[in-house]
Motif scaffolding. Sequence first.
Motif, mmCIF file in Angstrom:
data_model
loop_
_atom_site.group_PDB
_atom_site.id
_atom_site.type_symbol
_atom_site.label_atom_id
_atom_site.label_comp_id
_atom_site.label_asym_id
_atom_site.label_seq_id
_atom_site.Cartn_x
_atom_site.Cartn_y
_atom_site.Cartn_z
ATOM 1 N N GLN A 1 0.848 -1.184 0.000
ATOM 2 C CA GLN A 1 0.000 0.000 0.000
ATOM 3 C C GLN A 1 0.889 1.242 0.000
ATOM 4 O OE1 GLN A 1 -3.472 0.103 0.037
ATOM 5 N NE2 GLN A 1 -3.375 -2.115 -0.287
ATOM 6 N N ALA A 2 0.347 2.343 -0.477
ATOM 7 C CA ALA A 2 1.076 3.612 -0.433
ATOM 8 C C ALA A 2 1.515 3.909 0.998
ATOM 9 C CB ALA A 2 0.193 4.732 -0.963
ATOM 10 N N GLY A 3 2.750 4.385 1.122
ATOM 11 C CA GLY A 3 3.317 4.638 2.438
ATOM 12 C C GLY A 3 4.102 3.470 3.005
ATOM 13 N N GLY A 4 3.979 2.327 2.354
ATOM 14 C CA GLY A 4 4.671 1.139 2.823
ATOM 15 C C GLY A 4 6.122 1.089 2.379
ATOM 16 N N SER A 5 6.771 -0.029 2.710
ATOM 17 C CA SER A 5 8.198 -0.198 2.425
ATOM 18 C C SER A 5 8.469 -1.541 1.776
ATOM 19 C CB SER A 5 9.010 -0.109 3.719
ATOM 20 O OG SER A 5 8.868 1.154 4.339
ATOM 21 N N LEU A 6 9.514 -1.571 0.991
ATOM 22 C CA LEU A 6 10.033 -2.806 0.412
ATOM 23 C C LEU A 6 11.544 -2.703 0.369
ATOM 24 C CD1 LEU A 6 7.710 -3.480 -2.689
ATOM 25 C CD2 LEU A 6 7.893 -4.914 -0.645
ATOM 26 N N ARG A 7 12.188 -3.861 0.396
ATOM 27 C CA ARG A 7 13.637 -3.874 0.226
ATOM 28 C C ARG A 7 13.982 -4.813 -0.921
ATOM 29 N NH1 ARG A 7 18.269 -5.881 4.456
ATOM 30 N NH2 ARG A 7 17.427 -7.913 3.822
ATOM 31 N N LEU A 8 14.693 -4.284 -1.897
ATOM 32 C CA LEU A 8 15.182 -5.074 -3.014
ATOM 33 C C LEU A 8 16.631 -5.452 -2.762
ATOM 34 C CD1 LEU A 8 13.829 -2.916 -6.008
ATOM 35 C CD2 LEU A 8 12.642 -4.683 -4.681
ATOM 36 N N SER A 9 17.018 -6.610 -3.253
ATOM 37 C CA SER A 9 18.415 -7.012 -3.157
ATOM 38 C C SER A 9 18.937 -7.426 -4.519
ATOM 39 C CB SER A 9 18.599 -8.140 -2.148
ATOM 40 O OG SER A 9 18.018 -9.333 -2.620
ATOM 41 N N CYS A 10 20.225 -7.259 -4.689
ATOM 42 C CA CYS A 10 20.876 -7.625 -5.942
ATOM 43 C C CYS A 10 22.263 -8.153 -5.621
ATOM 44 C CB CYS A 10 20.973 -6.417 -6.853
ATOM 45 S SG CYS A 10 21.960 -6.686 -8.349
ATOM 46 N N TYR B 1 21.534 -3.557 -1.578
ATOM 47 C CA TYR B 1 20.122 -3.481 -1.272
ATOM 48 C C TYR B 1 19.595 -2.102 -1.659
ATOM 49 C CZ TYR B 1 21.208 -7.479 1.703
ATOM 50 O OH TYR B 1 21.626 -8.698 2.164
ATOM 51 N N LEU B 2 18.327 -2.048 -1.957
ATOM 52 C CA LEU B 2 17.629 -0.787 -2.125
ATOM 53 C C LEU B 2 16.456 -0.791 -1.150
ATOM 54 C CD1 LEU B 2 17.554 1.878 -3.765
ATOM 55 C CD2 LEU B 2 15.785 0.801 -5.180
ATOM 56 N N GLN B 3 16.605 -0.049 -0.066
ATOM 57 C CA GLN B 3 15.522 0.087 0.903
ATOM 58 C C GLN B 3 14.606 1.200 0.423
ATOM 59 O OE1 GLN B 3 14.786 -1.695 3.780
ATOM 60 N NE2 GLN B 3 12.896 -0.470 3.772
ATOM 61 N N MET B 4 13.345 0.870 0.198
ATOM 62 C CA MET B 4 12.385 1.836 -0.335
ATOM 63 C C MET B 4 11.313 2.087 0.714
ATOM 64 S SD MET B 4 12.042 0.455 -4.259
ATOM 65 C CE MET B 4 11.186 -1.041 -3.785
ATOM 66 N N ASN B 5 11.255 3.289 1.221
ATOM 67 C CA ASN B 5 10.267 3.677 2.220
ATOM 68 C C ASN B 5 9.312 4.715 1.640
ATOM 69 O OD1 ASN B 5 11.618 2.056 4.129
ATOM 70 N ND2 ASN B 5 12.934 3.764 4.739
ATOM 71 N N ASP B 6 8.183 4.877 2.322
ATOM 72 C CA ASP B 6 7.180 5.863 1.897
ATOM 73 C C ASP B 6 6.871 5.713 0.405
ATOM 74 O OD1 ASP B 6 6.939 9.508 1.725
ATOM 75 O OD2 ASP B 6 5.395 7.975 2.062
ATOM 76 N N LEU B 7 6.600 4.492 0.006
ATOM 77 C CA LEU B 7 6.347 4.221 -1.406
ATOM 78 C C LEU B 7 5.063 4.897 -1.888
ATOM 79 C CD1 LEU B 7 7.528 0.544 -1.462
ATOM 80 C CD2 LEU B 7 8.353 2.328 -3.001
ATOM 81 N N LYS B 8 5.086 5.311 -3.138
ATOM 82 C CA LYS B 8 3.963 6.011 -3.760
ATOM 83 C C LYS B 8 3.488 5.230 -4.978
ATOM 84 C CE LYS B 8 6.109 10.382 -2.410
ATOM 85 N NZ LYS B 8 6.614 11.709 -2.865
ATOM 86 N N PRO B 9 2.235 5.411 -5.360
ATOM 87 C CA PRO B 9 1.760 4.692 -6.553
ATOM 88 C C PRO B 9 2.632 4.934 -7.785
ATOM 89 C CG PRO B 9 -0.091 5.608 -5.355
ATOM 90 C CD PRO B 9 1.157 6.136 -4.675
ATOM 91 N N GLU B 10 3.205 6.110 -7.896
ATOM 92 C CA GLU B 10 4.061 6.406 -9.047
ATOM 93 C C GLU B 10 5.394 5.666 -9.013
ATOM 94 O OE1 GLU B 10 2.578 8.621 -7.006
ATOM 95 O OE2 GLU B 10 3.887 10.357 -6.628
ATOM 96 N N ASP B 11 5.683 4.989 -7.917
ATOM 97 C CA ASP B 11 6.879 4.142 -7.849
ATOM 98 C C ASP B 11 6.642 2.775 -8.478
ATOM 99 O OD1 ASP B 11 7.459 5.467 -4.568
ATOM 100 O OD2 ASP B 11 8.513 6.005 -6.418
ATOM 101 N N THR B 12 5.411 2.493 -8.852
ATOM 102 C CA THR B 12 5.093 1.218 -9.483
ATOM 103 C C THR B 12 5.873 1.060 -10.782
ATOM 104 O OG1 THR B 12 2.876 1.095 -8.518
ATOM 105 C CG2 THR B 12 3.261 -0.147 -10.549
ATOM 106 N N ALA B 13 6.627 -0.022 -10.873
ATOM 107 C CA ALA B 13 7.487 -0.248 -12.041
ATOM 108 C C ALA B 13 8.178 -1.594 -11.894
ATOM 109 C CB ALA B 13 8.548 0.851 -12.150
#
Length: 122
Positions: A13-22, A78-90
């Motif tokens: 949901q908007a405002g949430g967080s995800l962490r990507l790893s590579c 890692y890419l820690q992504m906080n305060d995610l927004k709908p426009e971050d969808t990709a």
Amino acid sequence: QVQLVESGGGSVQAGGSLRLSCESSSQTVSLGWFRQAPGKGREGDAYIDTVDGYSHYVDSVKGRFTIYQENTKQNKVYLQMNDLKPEDTAIYYCAAGSEWRSHMGRADFTWWGQGTQVTVAA
């Protein structure tokens, strides 16, 4: 040939967080994250100098996203992504390059991962 393995995408949901790893199969000088939204080109979000730890962010993610290395593995980021927004969808792609500059673009990265989907619901 450098291979990149990404993980960590998903739906939030908007405002949430995800962490990507590579994780890269070989040591490279730079590692970065790019995104590609539907109907748009691939754009860079953040990248890091794996040797000295310098990092760079585009303005739209500053203060929300953090790129950092695994403590014991220079070739894993890692890419820690906080305060995610709908426009971050990709689809988010990890990329690796053999050079580092303070301003880098898509053409500066040689190797690419297969991408991981991030979806942010309003």
